[in-house]
Enzyme design. Structure first.
Site, PDB file in Angstrom:
ATOM      1  N   CYS A  78      31.249  60.309  29.732  1.00  0.00           N
ATOM      2  CA  CYS A  78      31.265  58.958  28.735  1.00  0.00           C
ATOM      3  C   CYS A  78      29.799  58.463  28.376  1.00  0.00           C
ATOM      4  O   CYS A  78      28.861  58.621  28.884  1.00  0.00           O
ATOM      5  CB  CYS A  78      31.984  58.047  29.726  1.00  0.00           C
ATOM      6  SG  CYS A  78      32.213  56.455  28.903  1.00  0.00           S
ATOM      7  N   CYS A  84      28.165  50.558  31.744  1.00  0.00           N
ATOM      8  CA  CYS A  84      29.568  50.298  32.033  1.00  0.00           C
ATOM      9  C   CYS A  84      29.781  49.917  33.696  1.00  0.00           C
ATOM     10  O   CYS A  84      29.216  50.808  34.321  1.00  0.00           O
ATOM     11  CB  CYS A  84      30.759  50.947  31.712  1.00  0.00           C
ATOM     12  SG  CYS A  84      32.292  50.578  32.037  1.00  0.00           S
ATOM     13  N   CYS A  87      33.819  53.692  36.636  1.00  0.00           N
ATOM     14  CA  CYS A  87      33.569  55.160  36.662  1.00  0.00           C
ATOM     15  C   CYS A  87      32.091  55.597  37.263  1.00  0.00           C
ATOM     16  O   CYS A  87      31.301  56.387  36.637  1.00  0.00           O
ATOM     17  CB  CYS A  87      33.930  55.959  35.299  1.00  0.00           C
ATOM     18  SG  CYS A  87      35.373  55.663  34.785  1.00  0.00           S
ATOM     19  N   CYS A 182      36.991  54.853  25.698  1.00  0.00           N
ATOM     20  CA  CYS A 182      37.051  54.771  27.048  1.00  0.00           C
ATOM     21  C   CYS A 182      38.015  55.860  27.366  1.00  0.00           C
ATOM     22  O   CYS A 182      39.235  56.148  26.773  1.00  0.00           O
ATOM     23  CB  CYS A 182      37.533  53.348  27.576  1.00  0.00           C
ATOM     24  SG  CYS A 182      37.918  53.222  29.177  1.00  0.00           S
ATOM     25  N   GLN A 305      50.944  49.655  39.996  1.00  0.00           N
ATOM     26  CA  GLN A 305      49.898  50.622  40.395  1.00  0.00           C
ATOM     27  C   GLN A 305      49.421  51.210  38.975  1.00  0.00           C
ATOM     28  O   GLN A 305      50.244  51.470  37.977  1.00  0.00           O
ATOM     29  CB  GLN A 305      50.511  51.718  41.278  1.00  0.00           C
ATOM     30  CG  GLN A 305      50.561  51.175  42.521  1.00  0.00           C
ATOM     31  CD  GLN A 305      49.283  51.130  43.468  1.00  0.00           C
ATOM     32  OE1 GLN A 305      48.164  51.255  42.718  1.00  0.00           O
ATOM     33  NE2 GLN A 305      49.302  50.860  44.638  1.00  0.00           N
ATOM     34  N   TYR A 334      53.968  42.371  51.277  1.00  0.00           N
ATOM     35  CA  TYR A 334      53.058  42.394  50.167  1.00  0.00           C
ATOM     36  C   TYR A 334      53.640  43.261  49.143  1.00  0.00           C
ATOM     37  O   TYR A 334      52.979  44.391  48.701  1.00  0.00           O
ATOM     38  CB  TYR A 334      51.722  42.751  50.460  1.00  0.00           C
ATOM     39  CG  TYR A 334      51.072  42.140  51.484  1.00  0.00           C
ATOM     40  CD1 TYR A 334      50.359  40.864  51.355  1.00  0.00           C
ATOM     41  CD2 TYR A 334      51.197  42.712  52.874  1.00  0.00           C
ATOM     42  CE1 TYR A 334      49.713  40.311  52.444  1.00  0.00           C
ATOM     43  CE2 TYR A 334      50.390  42.005  53.815  1.00  0.00           C
ATOM     44  CZ  TYR A 334      49.901  40.871  53.822  1.00  0.00           C
ATOM     45  OH  TYR A 334      49.269  40.027  54.962  1.00  0.00           O
ATOM     46  N   ASP A 404      51.453  46.791  52.301  1.00  0.00           N
ATOM     47  CA  ASP A 404      50.264  47.365  51.420  1.00  0.00           C
ATOM     48  C   ASP A 404      49.623  45.939  51.096  1.00  0.00           C
ATOM     49  O   ASP A 404      49.973  45.714  49.771  1.00  0.00           O
ATOM     50  CB  ASP A 404      51.258  47.993  50.400  1.00  0.00           C
ATOM     51  CG  ASP A 404      50.173  48.655  49.189  1.00  0.00           C
ATOM     52  OD1 ASP A 404      48.875  48.469  49.486  1.00  0.00           O
ATOM     53  OD2 ASP A 404      50.829  48.952  48.270  1.00  0.00           O
ATOM     54  N   CYS A 431      43.866  49.680  50.262  1.00  0.00           N
ATOM     55  CA  CYS A 431      43.147  50.224  49.180  1.00  0.00           C
ATOM     56  C   CYS A 431      41.509  49.948  49.828  1.00  0.00           C
ATOM     57  O   CYS A 431      40.666  49.932  48.762  1.00  0.00           O
ATOM     58  CB  CYS A 431      43.316  49.484  47.913  1.00  0.00           C
ATOM     59  SG  CYS A 431      43.132  47.750  48.116  1.00  0.00           S
TER      60      CYS A 431
END
Length: 477
Positions: A78, A84, A87, A182, A305, A334, A404, A431
């Protein structure tokens, strides 16, 4: 180890070996007792680095010279890499990314929860590591981030386009990187964003001033689905009705594939839209996502998601870990828009879902009705306030709890309630391995960890999901 040398007031560390990678894509090296975090370095690199910030036990640095590139290093694909905020692991091959994500999860569980990870299962990589997101949010700004080439052009011409539509530059809330292409979301995402920017410039629509809170255009949200549907949400600040209608009509005519064309008028001093009215300009006020034969309604404010294909894999693992027999009462904490609850409903007796956001619960109920699912029930409110002894007495003690939570993990009151409930199994989806480990350390009082499996939802970033199965000690499983 070579000694540091100073060039004026600049500290240079020569021949630093990079031995690990930390969050935000920074390589890690050690110089004597000093831990050095190096921007854009990859494990295996040997580099001279320049210290840009120094604390007592660690420092931050940038590469001055790359003596020996790591075998793990790869060329970023990219043009915006390095500026940015997303990533940040793009300079490292994907298989290596998976290895270090696995290591980070393992280290967090061992260090913070003292868990035996010898039986930890291999990480599940994402089948797609480009164009995998179904949602992106862009910001308009009249103060574009300028790189060295831009500054040179400005010095030469004394005039430069300062409007931008893109992403925030890290640590600079008022500076936006203008995005040309992107690799996170498939077409027509890039085409729509670039067309919106071009139309705004040609028609003198002002881009938002993040400091002074003025301007026509504020945000752009693009959502896509595996069913091929597209949602576009324009967020205006101080635009006149004819300016709003002009841009919306242009998008409607230019992109007939847009399923849901919406706009919001937001004049608050923050970008949140959950308290704002969403106005439908053309098409439906929602799109549909499909997962395993189930349909899910996605609105402008819906939670879903962002990696649709990998979300399916994540939920399959969650269901497998639970090992349902068909007669279980399940609490889904959650629950969001009830995606997991509806996904497992066909395999259990009943699912009780709890979520803080009322609009998400409305989506959850709609999704159950949409799919003819009659054994789910949903409640909106603060988890620690809803999940009480009275609630459990009313709905029954769960056989399995699926939790979650957001990145911050579970409130200690919720953990205490789980310990009191003594469900036979808990499937903890997270996460954030660090906050998950913190909660697991508390749950060890009555539970043992029996299965662990990381799942990569976000290629080229440090983020990783982790699924853990806990069983009640001396319980029936």
């Amino acid at each position: 180890m070579s000694r540091n040398r100073k060039a004026g007031t600049v500290t240079i560390i020569p021949n630093l070996s990079i031995i690990d990678i930390a969050e935000e894509g920074k390589g890690v090296g050690k110089a004597d007792e000093l831990v050095v975090f190096v921007e854009k370095a990859v494990p295996g690199d040997v580099v001279d680095v320049r210290i840009v910030k120094k604390k007592k036990n660690f420092a931050e640095a940038v590469i001055e010279q790359l003596h020996k590139p790591s075998e793990l290093r790869t060329d970023p694909f990219c043009q915006h890499f390095g500026t940015c905020g997303g990533c940040k692991w793009q300079h490292m091959g994907y298989e290596s990314q998976l290895k270090f994500k696995y290591n980070n999860v393992e280290a967090a569980l061992q260090r913070l929860a003292k868990i035996d990870t010898s039986s930890m299962e291999p990480i599940l990589g994402s089948a797609e590591n480009k164009y995998y997101r179904n949602k992106l949010e862009y910001t308009f700004s009249n103060k574009r981030w300028l790189n060295k080439e831009d500054m040179a052009a400005l010095d030469a011409a004394d005039e430069l386009e300062m409007n931008a539509l893109g992403f925030h530059v890290p640590l600079r809330f008022d500076k936006i990187l203008d995005i040309q292409h992107c690799y996170l979301q498939a077409e027509p995402s890039n085409s729509i964003r670039n067309e919106v920017r071009d139309y705004a410039l040609k028609n003198n629509l002002s881009f938002y001033d993040l400091r002074n809170h003025e301007g026509n255009l504020r945000n752009l949200i693009i959502r896509t689905s595996s069913t091929g549907e597209v949602m576009v949400v324009l967020v205006f600040a101080y635009a006149a009705p004819e300016e709003v209608n002009g841009l919306m009509e242009h998008l409607k005519a230019t992109f007939p594939e847009i399923t849901s064309l919406l706009y919001i008028l937001n004049q608050k001093k923050n970008d949140t839209i959950f308290d704002q009215e969403v106005i439908t300009y053309a098409g439906r006020d929602h799109i549909f996502e499909d997962m395993n034969g189930l349909k899910f309604k996605i609105g402008a404010k819906s939670f879903y998601q962002t990696n649709s294909e990998q979300a399916h894999e994540l939920y399959k693992i969650t269901k497998e870990f639970a090992g349902f027999k068909g007669d279980e009462l399940v609490y889904d904490l959650y629950t969001g828009a009830g995606t997991i609850a509806n996904f497992v409903a066909g395999s259990v007796k009943q699912v009780v879902g709890i979520e803080y956001v009322p609009t998400a619960i409305e989506d959850a109920k709609f999704n159950s009705n949409l799919n003819g699912i009659e054994n789910t029930i949903f409640y909106a409110g603060d988890m620690k306030d809803i999940l009480t002894g009275h609630f459990i007495a009313e709905h029954g003690k769960p056989d399995v709890v699926i939790t979650d939570p957001p990145r911050a993990g579970m409130h200690t009151d919720v953990v205490e309630r789980l310990l009191e409930m003594e469900a036979e199994k808990i499937v903890y989806v997270s996460c954030n391995a660090a906050t998950q480990a913190r909660d697991l350390a508390l749950l060890k009082e009555k539970y043992e960890v029996v299965r662990i499996k990381p799942v990569d939802m976000f290629p080229h970033t440090q983020h990783v999901e982790n699924v853990v199965l806990l069983k009640l000690i001396n319980g029936i499983a």
